[in-house]
Design a protein around this motif. Structure first.
Motif, short mmCIF file in Angstrom:
data_model
loop_
_atom_site.label_atom_id
_atom_site.label_comp_id
_atom_site.label_asym_id
_atom_site.label_seq_id
_atom_site.Cartn_x
_atom_site.Cartn_y
_atom_site.Cartn_z
N LEU A 1 4.35 -40.88 14.29
CA LEU A 1 4.74 -40.19 13.12
C LEU A 1 4.97 -38.69 13.49
CD1 LEU A 1 4.62 -40.90 9.90
CD2 LEU A 1 2.82 -39.27 9.86
N LEU A 2 5.93 -38.12 12.79
CA LEU A 2 6.34 -36.93 12.47
C LEU A 2 6.68 -36.24 11.57
CD1 LEU A 2 7.50 -34.44 14.39
CD2 LEU A 2 9.92 -35.47 14.23
N TYR A 3 5.65 -35.25 11.03
CA TYR A 3 5.82 -34.33 9.78
C TYR A 3 5.29 -32.86 10.16
CZ TYR A 3 1.04 -35.75 7.90
OH TYR A 3 0.19 -36.08 7.94
N GLY A 4 5.69 -32.02 9.32
CA GLY A 4 5.40 -30.65 9.43
C GLY A 4 5.61 -29.92 8.16
N LEU B 1 12.71 -25.61 5.47
CA LEU B 1 11.95 -26.69 4.67
C LEU B 1 13.21 -27.64 4.10
CD1 LEU B 1 9.78 -24.43 2.45
CD2 LEU B 1 9.41 -25.60 4.40
N ALA B 2 13.41 -28.73 5.29
CA ALA B 2 14.51 -29.65 4.96
C ALA B 2 14.17 -30.91 6.01
CB ALA B 2 15.62 -28.73 5.23
N PHE B 3 14.92 -31.80 5.91
CA PHE B 3 14.87 -32.70 7.11
C PHE B 3 16.59 -32.48 7.49
CE2 PHE B 3 16.38 -36.36 9.44
CZ PHE B 3 15.44 -36.64 10.12
N ASP B 4 16.60 -32.31 8.85
CA ASP B 4 17.80 -32.22 9.50
C ASP B 4 17.91 -32.45 11.15
OD1 ASP B 4 20.52 -30.88 9.49
OD2 ASP B 4 19.71 -30.05 11.32
N ALA C 1 10.38 -30.61 7.75
CA ALA C 1 9.36 -29.45 7.23
C ALA C 1 9.23 -30.13 5.78
CB ALA C 1 10.12 -28.17 7.28
N GLY C 2 8.94 -31.17 5.62
CA GLY C 2 8.72 -31.56 4.19
C GLY C 2 7.09 -32.20 3.93
N ALA C 3 6.32 -31.91 4.59
CA ALA C 3 4.90 -32.37 4.70
C ALA C 3 4.04 -32.04 3.27
CB ALA C 3 4.32 -32.19 5.73
N GLY C 4 4.66 -31.05 2.61
CA GLY C 4 3.98 -30.87 1.46
C GLY C 4 4.28 -29.32 0.76
N THR C 5 4.91 -28.50 1.87
CA THR C 5 5.49 -27.14 0.97
C THR C 5 6.24 -27.47 0.02
OG1 THR C 5 5.20 -26.15 3.29
CG2 THR C 5 6.36 -24.99 1.57
#
Length: 452
Positions: free
Chosen positions: A21-24, A223-226, A239-243
């Motif tokens: 899993l990858l998230y940030g 703050l996106a997925f790209d 960069a969509g884990a919660g911000t």
């Protein structure tokens, strides 16, 4: 506990491999604050994955941080680790982190990062627990620090250690490099040291990744997925884990990325907070069957397909010809897709004195189109260029490579959306625009367009 009926099937390796899993960018750590709720909504999706990931990668900004008070910073970390991530058995599912601008912004916060996360101590001098690598069988993961105070802070990155580490582990089948800051701009958001690593580092950093056969650079911060490709190496930003903020609002969304690596390559699915698959990829791209190529006639013809491309579908083109031998700056059409009575929503051709391969995409009547830029062609150059349109990759899904090269690169663009929403019209014109044979005509010679 998640019920079986609510589970989300994880992509699994085809044979031996790795499932992770990858998230940030959660920017949480404060009880009852906004980001605690948004981070929890993403974690609820993670917990629905079956099977659960073998490990988790978090490329920075776990907590809101950015405080001069060590006690407050430690409290944020403890709340994030002990409460918000209490569901995760870190002994069974290890989690590795990169530094970030919210978490390692001065010497005090760097020391706190080392203390609370206790990451491997195998990095470059002075960066113990900030830069490091992890080897899991045939997988090497190198975590770089894109803002070490000893190099100048945000946007600065150590290169010599990165190159040496990759070379020492040349035997690894899969190589991933992780850092907080992107190397290439995302969705039009750009700025040296602030949005990306310092621009003077970008070329040598990417040269190392290309030369050492790295599969992908994984980052966050924007703050996106790209996803985009550059000389065969992917840059994947999550960069969509919660911000709660988005870049831009109305397009990007909270998400996590579940991925699998195996002998055939990388596959991932991007899941939103409802558990829906929003984006996906298989990499490297498979070449079409050589027998499937066919040449399209010059002029206007019925389109080979219409409507919106289905997920998983690619459009493969081969552009062959000779560029104009004299100075030509006006637009020259290679391909345009159009319907009568409206401006073509897709145009591919050459523009400007450098004869830059350019795609122009319009999505809504009355709104300005977006531009994608590929390679420049010199005067009188014989060209043979593969172009792939891969809507599942979003704005990075317009790719090119020169004939004989295996390395794909994304066209550059400032758009936050790609071809995923484009409804292809019923007519194509090859060699000139929709207005007839003299409308933005190709001024070179021997133009051929093939499709697979």
């Amino acid at each position: 506990m998640t019920s079986a009926n609510n589970s989300i099937p994880a992509i699994r390796p085809r044979g031996k491999g790795h499932q992770f899993l990858l998230y940030g960018d959660a920017c949480s750590g404060v009880p009852a604050a906004l980001h605690e709720k948004t981070f929890a909504s993403v974690n609820a999706v993670v917990q629905r994955l079956r099977p659960q990931p073998e490990f988790i990668l978090f490329p920075g900004d776990e907590i809101i941080g950015l405080t001069p008070d060590p006690g407050a910073l430690r409290a944020q970390w403890r709340y994030w680790l002990d409460t918000e991530m209490a569901w995760l058995d870190r002994a069974a599912i290890p989690m590795w982190h990169t530094t970030g601008n919210h978490t390692t912004y001065d010497v005090m916060s760097e020391a706190m990062f080392r203390e609370v996360l206790d990451l491997p101590d195998n990095g470059p001098p002075g960066q113990s627990g900030l830069s490091y690598f992890v080897r899991r069988g045939d997988l090497l993961m190198v975590f770089v620090n894109t803002l070490w105070s000893g190099l100048g802070g945000e946007g600065h990155v150590e290169l010599a250690w990165l190159e040496a580490t990759l070379r020492e582990h040349a035997s690894a089948r899969h190589k991933l490099v992780l850092g907080h800051h992107p190397v290439f701009p995302i969705n039009g958001f750009t700025g040296t040291y602030q949005r990306e690593i310092g621009h003077e580092y970008a070329r040598p950093f990417w040269d190392i990744l290309v030369n050492e056969n790295v599969l992908a650079y994984l980052c966050s911060h924007i703050l996106a997925f790209d996803v985009q490709a550059h000389r065969g190496v992917l840059q994947i930003c999550t960069a969509g884990a919660g911000t709660a903020h988005r870049m831009p609002e109305g397009v990007e969304y909270l998400h996590c990325v579940q991925a699998a690596l195996d002998a055939e390559g990388l596959r991932y699915q991007v899941l939103d907070i409802e558990g829906a698959i929003r984006e996906r990829i298989e990499w490297p791209l498979r070449d079409p069957d050589p027998a499937g190529w066919r040449e399209l006639p010059s002029g206007v013809a019925e389109a080979p397909f219409c409507g919106r491309a289905q997920s998983g579908h690619r459009i493969d083109l081969r552009l062959v010809g000779q560029s104009a031998a004299t100075d030509v700056a006006s637009a020259q059409t290679i391909l345009t897709a159009f319907a009568s009575g409206s401006i073509a929503p897709f145009w591919l051709g050459l523009r400007g004195l450098k004869q830059t391969l350019t795609a122009i995409i319009g999505r809504e009547p009355g709104r300005s189109p977006s531009y994608w830029f590929g390679p420049d062609l010199s005067a009188g150059e014989n060209f043979d260029i593969r172009v792939t349109l891969y809507p599942d990759m979003g704005p990075g899904g317009l790719l090119y490579r020169h004939h004989g090269s295996p390395h794909w690169s994304s066209f550059t663009s400032a758009s936050a959306q790609g071809l995923e929403q484009l409804s292809w019209p019923q007519h194509w014109a090859i060699g000139h625009g929709q207005g007839g044979s003299e409308d933005r005509a190709f001024r070179g010679a021997a133009l051929r367009l093939l499709i697979a």
